[in-house]
Design an enzyme around this catalytic site. Structure first.
Site, PDB file in Angstrom:
ATOM      1  N   GLN A  84      14.330  24.986 -33.745  1.00 21.45           N
ATOM      2  CA  GLN A  84      14.092  24.517 -32.377  1.00 21.45           C
ATOM      3  C   GLN A  84      14.772  23.174 -32.138  1.00 21.45           C
ATOM      4  OE1 GLN A  84      10.104  25.238 -31.287  1.00 21.45           O
ATOM      5  NE2 GLN A  84      10.198  24.224 -29.322  1.00 21.45           N
ATOM      6  N   LEU A 137      12.054  27.560 -37.682  1.00 22.42           N
ATOM      7  CA  LEU A 137      12.293  28.856 -37.044  1.00 22.42           C
ATOM      8  C   LEU A 137      13.478  29.578 -37.676  1.00 22.42           C
ATOM      9  CD1 LEU A 137      12.349  30.950 -34.620  1.00 22.42           C
ATOM     10  CD2 LEU A 137      13.864  29.290 -33.512  1.00 22.42           C
ATOM     11  N   ARG A 191       4.978  34.000 -33.247  1.00 19.00           N
ATOM     12  CA  ARG A 191       4.955  32.611 -33.735  1.00 19.00           C
ATOM     13  C   ARG A 191       5.038  31.626 -32.581  1.00 19.00           C
ATOM     14  NH1 ARG A 191       8.865  28.634 -35.494  1.00 19.00           N
ATOM     15  NH2 ARG A 191       8.326  27.664 -37.513  1.00 19.00           N
ATOM     16  N   HIS A 213       4.395  21.870 -37.859  1.00 18.87           N
ATOM     17  CA  HIS A 213       4.367  21.650 -39.303  1.00 18.87           C
ATOM     18  C   HIS A 213       3.346  20.571 -39.700  1.00 18.87           C
ATOM     19  CE1 HIS A 213       7.691  24.391 -39.799  1.00 18.87           C
ATOM     20  NE2 HIS A 213       8.319  23.760 -38.823  1.00 18.87           N
TER      21      HIS A 213
END
Length: 293
Positions: free
Chosen positions: A9, A88, A112, A194
């Site tokens: 991303q 990703l 996701r 994360h």
């Protein structure tokens, strides 16, 4: 040996993938994707607005599509000795290495993205890029703060992204600046990717991953959670589940790829962000090269 690397991303831009649609195989895969996601994501990618494209539930599928369709168009010319993806990008790497089908990989990316979007909306949170400090200094300062803040993306030496609650990030930025960081820059992102704040998304995605058929890839896949190479489908699944709340260890991944014989890095997807990170990690290794396709 050749390593193919896949961006995450932040690599998106309006117009991305438009040239790929001109290829018959590319057009076919884009139309399959439009059906699976339930709207014409290709139209947003090719001619939408920045605001439309930066929504997490659009951005992640868009970057995945750009990367994977490019790899599929390459066909027999796509011959990796090893692959890795940043966050990703790990899903793009797995599909490109034939561990996941295009359809299954895209469905997981949609799940996701939607799960992460919900987690972001449930609790305001953010991330910040810390420049010019050693990783261990950032780790210690984050650990000493009485709020949620953790190292999230080990991008390259001297560049570590932290993730957490707004309070935690603000406290950490102040303390890291005092400790000598060249910059402590809050990022314009939807939430604390994360980090432990993604636990609801992890739980939601876990069921989808466990129900998906993952095969042995055609080459080792270096996964984010520990930067190590994997070919065992069950271990790959377990690492994918850990990924949402674990750190992206990209610096260590590039170091391991180099140690295992990578002499050429090919970035597959929009932009060239990873190319720059690879060059910073491998600055002392004269035999390595980085290109983008």
């Amino acid at each position: 040996m050749k390593a193919y690397i896949f961006p995450g991303q932040g690599a998106q831009f309006v117009g991305m993938g438009k040239d790929l649609y001109e290829n018959p195989k590319g057009a076919e895969l884009f139309e399959i994707a439009n059906q699976l996601i339930g709207f014409r994501i290709s139209d947003i990618m090719f001619s939408g607005t920045d605001d439309e494209l930066k929504q997490t539930n659009v951005t992640q599928p868009a970057i995945f599509l750009h990367s994977v369709i490019l790899a599929k168009i390459l066909g027999e010319n796509f011959k990796p000795d090893m692959v890795a993806g940043h966050s990703l990008g790990e899903f793009s790497a797995l599909v490109s290495a034939n561990a996941l089908s295009f359809e299954d990989g895209f469905k997981l990316v949609i799940a996701r993205a939607n799960a992460m979007q919900k987690a972001c909306e449930a609790q305001p949170s953010t991330m910040a890029a810390i420049l010019g400090l050693a990783d261990d200094v950032v780790e210690k300062i984050c650990a000493d703060i009485d709020a949620i803040v953790v190292p999230a993306n080990y991008n390259c030496p001297g560049q570590l992204v932290i993730s957490g609650s707004i309070e935690g990030i603000d406290l950490a930025c102040a303390k890291l600046t005092e400790a000598g960081a060249k910059r402590a820059l809050k990022l314009n992102v939807g939430g604390a990717f994360h980090s432990p704040l993604m636990e609801p998304a992890k739980i939601e995605l876990q069921a989808a991953i466990e129900a998906t058929n993952i095969l042995s890839p055609i080459c080792p896949v270096y996964q984010n959670v520990d930067a190590m190479p994997y070919t065992n489908p069950e271990l790959i699944k377990a690492n994918l589940i850990k990924q949402l709340t674990g750190a992206v260890r990209w610096t260590q991944t590039v170091e391991n790829l180099l140690a295992d014989g990578a002499i050429e890095f090919v970035e597959v997807g929009p932009g060239n962000v990873l190319q720059g990170l690879v060059k910073k990690v491998s600055r002392e290794v004269q035999t390595s090269s980085a290109t983008t396709i």
